[in-house]
Design a protein around this motif. Structure first.
Motif, PDB file in Angstrom:
ATOM      1  N   ASN A 129      -5.747   1.849  -7.996  1.00 12.97           N
ATOM      2  CA  ASN A 129      -5.325   1.394  -6.672  1.00 12.97           C
ATOM      3  C   ASN A 129      -6.045   0.111  -6.272  1.00 12.97           C
ATOM      4  OD1 ASN A 129      -7.877   2.461  -6.241  1.00 12.97           O
ATOM      5  ND2 ASN A 129      -7.093   4.340  -5.310  1.00 12.97           N
ATOM      6  N   CYS A 157      -2.850   9.782  -1.523  1.00 14.77           N
ATOM      7  CA  CYS A 157      -2.454   8.791  -2.523  1.00 14.77           C
ATOM      8  C   CYS A 157      -1.734   7.636  -1.826  1.00 14.77           C
ATOM      9  CB  CYS A 157      -1.535   9.433  -3.560  1.00 14.77           C
ATOM     10  SG  CYS A 157      -2.277  10.846  -4.421  1.00 14.77           S
ATOM     11  N   SER A 158      -1.495   6.577  -2.555  1.00 16.08           N
ATOM     12  CA  SER A 158      -0.861   5.393  -1.974  1.00 16.08           C
ATOM     13  C   SER A 158      -0.005   4.686  -3.017  1.00 16.08           C
ATOM     14  CB  SER A 158      -1.924   4.434  -1.426  1.00 16.08           C
ATOM     15  OG  SER A 158      -2.836   4.075  -2.447  1.00 16.08           O
ATOM     16  N   SER A 159       0.885   3.811  -2.531  1.00 19.75           N
ATOM     17  CA  SER A 159       1.753   3.037  -3.415  1.00 19.75           C
ATOM     18  C   SER A 159       1.824   1.595  -2.963  1.00 19.75           C
ATOM     19  CB  SER A 159       3.175   3.623  -3.433  1.00 19.75           C
ATOM     20  OG  SER A 159       3.260   4.765  -4.248  1.00 19.75           O
ATOM     21  N   ASN A 196       4.155   6.196  -8.188  1.00 18.99           N
ATOM     22  CA  ASN A 196       3.478   7.201  -7.359  1.00 18.99           C
ATOM     23  C   ASN A 196       4.137   7.406  -6.002  1.00 18.99           C
ATOM     24  OD1 ASN A 196       1.424   7.434  -9.393  1.00 18.99           O
ATOM     25  ND2 ASN A 196       0.508   5.569  -8.571  1.00 18.99           N
ATOM     26  N   ALA A 200       2.648   9.417  -2.566  1.00 18.37           N
ATOM     27  CA  ALA A 200       1.959   8.533  -1.624  1.00 18.37           C
ATOM     28  C   ALA A 200       2.102   8.972  -0.171  1.00 18.37           C
ATOM     29  CB  ALA A 200       2.470   7.105  -1.783  1.00 18.37           C
TER      30      ALA A 200
END
Length: 265
Positions: A129, A157-159, A196, A200
């Motif tokens: 990330n 989580c992240s995108s 992801n 996310a």
């Protein structure tokens, strides 16, 4: 050895910015090439870096390798694998400790991602990330940092949403727009191949807020998963890395406050 060679040799040994092969090429027209430097920046690791590399290699072998085929077939990551990444601090290697991160170097982060990639590059896309956490740390407001970084370190989580159907390689040609409406922006458009996306909680979305300015109008917004008008489509079936859940995103009059703009403070 002439003064130019001496100066270049000194700079190289101090900064170690070039590989020896590149350095030799730069000096190929000289007759008195210095001896090979003793330090190589990409292989001469510190004790902490070696410890991190070996620890992540062990974790990947023990807690990721047994599930590689299963996750690839299912097209998603096992919860136990995601929990392992968070519990061992691998989702926040470079984040400032005051937000819950390890505050380690970018090199340490890359070593971690490299070891996971040796076992399953699809999994490595989740802790990779480096395009998300630093953007929030550098360009985010105090409120944005305090709200999102602790979550990104512990359970969210992240995108990174940049590519589009007609601007995958030419990001400056993106069609997604963000039109200002009072104190908000209204985002319309679509994104493709967003890794992801199924996991996310937030997305860093790039959109053009001033199309008349061309690429200079492009800025970045934080869009939360449950924002009205924001649609995450089903995962694309790809030749590999299926567990990273690559999805298309659609934005239908998605309203975000101007405070979510990451372009500046």
């Amino acid at each position: 050895m002439n003064s130019t060679i001496k100066s270049l040799h000194k700079i190289f040994n101090k900064q170690a910015n070039y590989s020896y092969a590149v350095w030799r090429k730069l000096l190929s027209n000289t007759t008195n090439l210095p001896h090979q430097p003793t330090r190589f920046p990409l292989t001469d690791l510190t004790e902490d870096e070696l410890m991190m590399r070996d620890t992540v290699a062990r974790l990947a072998k023990e807690q990721i390798a047994p599930y590689v085929r299963e996750m690839e077939a299912a097209g998603n990551l096992k919860k136990s694998v995601i929990d392992m990444l968070f519990n061992n601090g691998l989702m926040s290697v470079t984040v400032d400790p005051k937000y819950g991160g390890a505050g380690a170097s970018f090199m340490t982060s890359i070593l971690s991602i490299e070891e996971i990639s040796k076992v399953d590059p699809g999994v490595a896309g989740l802790p990779d990330n480096s395009l998300i956490n630093p953007l929030i740390e550098i360009f985010g407001t105090k409120e944005q940092k305090e709200k999102y970084l602790p979550q990104l370190c512990t359970n969210m989580c992240s995108s990174f949403a940049l590519s589009e159907p007609s601007s995958g390689s030419d990001a400056f040609a993106m069609k997604t727009t963000a039109k200002q409406d009072g104190g908000d922006f209204i985002i319309n458009g679509s994104k493709m191949w967003i890794s992801n996306a199924k996991l996310a909680g937030i997305f860093l979305v790039f959109a053009n807020a001033n199309p008349s300015a061309g690429y200079k109008g492009i800025t970045c917004f934080i869009v939360e998963r449950d924002t009205p008008g924001f649609i995450i489509n089903k995962s694309e079936r790809t030749l590999g890395l299926n567990c990273s859940s690559s999805c298309a995103l659609n934005f239908d009059n998605v309203r975000v406050p101007s405070s979510i703009n990451l372009k500046g403070r």
